[in-house]
Design an enzyme around this catalytic site. Structure first.
Site, PDB file in Angstrom:
ATOM      1  N   HIS A  91     -15.183  41.503  83.062  1.00  0.00           N
ATOM      2  CA  HIS A  91     -16.180  42.427  82.491  1.00  0.00           C
ATOM      3  C   HIS A  91     -17.377  41.659  81.915  1.00  0.00           C
ATOM      4  O   HIS A  91     -17.668  41.704  80.720  1.00  0.00           O
ATOM      5  CB  HIS A  91     -15.553  43.309  81.408  1.00  0.00           C
ATOM      6  N   GLU A 101      -8.404  47.221  79.942  1.00  0.00           N
ATOM      7  CA  GLU A 101      -8.847  45.857  79.653  1.00  0.00           C
ATOM      8  C   GLU A 101      -8.945  45.623  78.140  1.00  0.00           C
ATOM      9  O   GLU A 101      -9.217  46.545  77.385  1.00  0.00           O
ATOM     10  CB  GLU A 101     -10.191  45.567  80.340  1.00  0.00           C
ATOM     11  N   ARG A 137     -16.379  51.519  85.424  1.00  0.00           N
ATOM     12  CA  ARG A 137     -15.264  51.589  84.489  1.00  0.00           C
ATOM     13  C   ARG A 137     -13.958  51.508  85.264  1.00  0.00           C
ATOM     14  O   ARG A 137     -13.814  52.088  86.337  1.00  0.00           O
ATOM     15  CB  ARG A 137     -15.311  52.890  83.675  1.00  0.00           C
TER      16      ARG A 137
END
Length: 326
Positions: A292, A274, A245
């Site tokens: 991601h 994000e 994360r």
């Protein structure tokens, strides 16, 4: 409630793979989101109320905070998220309302571990820098000394967190001849350690590791754990990988370490805030950046969706969720 005679009413908040949506339609009175529109909290509440939803199938993009949770219809009994992360759901608020919450942890393991190794190898071998040289037309004559990378073999890989994904990364890294060390709150059994060296503190792990990979959930304890102090514990020229994360990293401190050469390289798949991210990373040739994509394979997304639906199927059959949160 019987699946055969009175199908539960399900609201699916995002477009999902075709096989997953077909499964949802087969088992439930499912309202889908074919346009894949990102709903506001108000729109989600309105749709759930209008559909008289018994269940929600959500993704990381839906933030169910306490306020949103309090406005969801009284018919709602269970939420399942197509993710391994659950910090987008106020679990205490769900529990207070008696709403069961499930997630999909098993499905993400292999793909995320694969991506961590991709970033690790890319960072060690300076793949981003070399690709930029090639694409810009600067590839010149061979020499024996310029832009050399680092062999991962023989290096200590320090895993911050050695759960499902951390252990899968360790398994893959051993194939490259790496030595494994790890830190987390509780030491694993010898069988799960599989020869990895346990460190009781983050400082001890960092001082022993040439490459560090993060595999801890987002918690108050892990928030900002990669900062100027912890980076100073790493040896000169270390490499940092993050597929966990983004909020575990203090961007100012990591960027400073990469600019100064204190860190040789970083490989990042996740960022604080994000899809927004600190755009200073774009100017760093020693940062490999991905948007991601840890679980972005056909097979993984299919299984994530099916696992999340399996939670709902079990719930409405009167059995415990297959993967309950907590």
């Amino acid at each position: 409630m019987s699946l055969a005679t009175d199908r539960p009413r399900l609201l699916v908040t995002r477009r999902l793979p075709p096989a997953v949506e077909e499964r949802a339609r087969t088992l439930f009175e499912a309202e889908l989101n074919p346009a894949d529109t990102l709903w506001s909290a108000g729109e989600l509440v309105e749709r759930a109320s209008r559909h008289r939803a018994d269940a929600l199938l959500i993704c990381l993009t839906e933030r169910l905070d306490a306020g949103t949770m309090s406005r969801l219809p009284g018919s709602l009994r269970v939420i399942s998220t197509v993710s391994v992360g659950t910090n987008h759901i106020d679990l205490a608020a769900a529990q207070a309302r008696g709403i069961a919450v499930g997630y999909a942890p098993d499905a993400t393991t292999a793909a995320t571990a694969d991506l961590a190794l991709l970033l690790l190898l890319s960072a060690c071998r300076r793949a981003h820098e070399h690709q930029a040289i090639l694409r810009s037309g600067q590839w010149g004559a061979w020499n024996a000394w310029n832009n050399l990378g680092m062999d991962p073999g023989g290096k200590v890989l320090g895993l911050v967190g050695m759960g499902r994904i951390g252990r899968a990364v360790a398994q893959r890294a051993r194939a490259f001849g790496m030595r494994i060390a790890y830190h987390q709150r509780r030491r694993l059994s010898p069988e799960l350690e599989d020869g990895a060296e346990f460190h009781s503190s983050l400082e001890s792990l960092f001082r022993a590791s040439r490459i560090v990979s993060l595999h801890t959930p987002s918690t108050p304890e892990t928030l900002g754990q990669i900062n100027a102090q912890s980076l100073s514990w790493l040896p000169e020229g270390a490499v940092l990988i993050n597929t966990a994360r983004g909020d575990q990293v203090v961007d100012d401190d990591l960027i400073a370490a990469l600019r100064s050469g204190r860190l040789a390289a970083a490989g990042l798949d996740v960022f604080a805030g994000e899809p927004a991210f600190d755009r200073r990373y774009l100017d760093l040739p020693n940062a490999t950046l991905l948007p991601h994509i840890g679980t972005s394979t056909v097979e993984t997304r299919d299984r994530m969706g099916m696992d999340a639906i399996a939670n709902l199927e079990e719930f409405f059959a009167g059995r415990p969720l297959r993967w309950p949160v907590g």
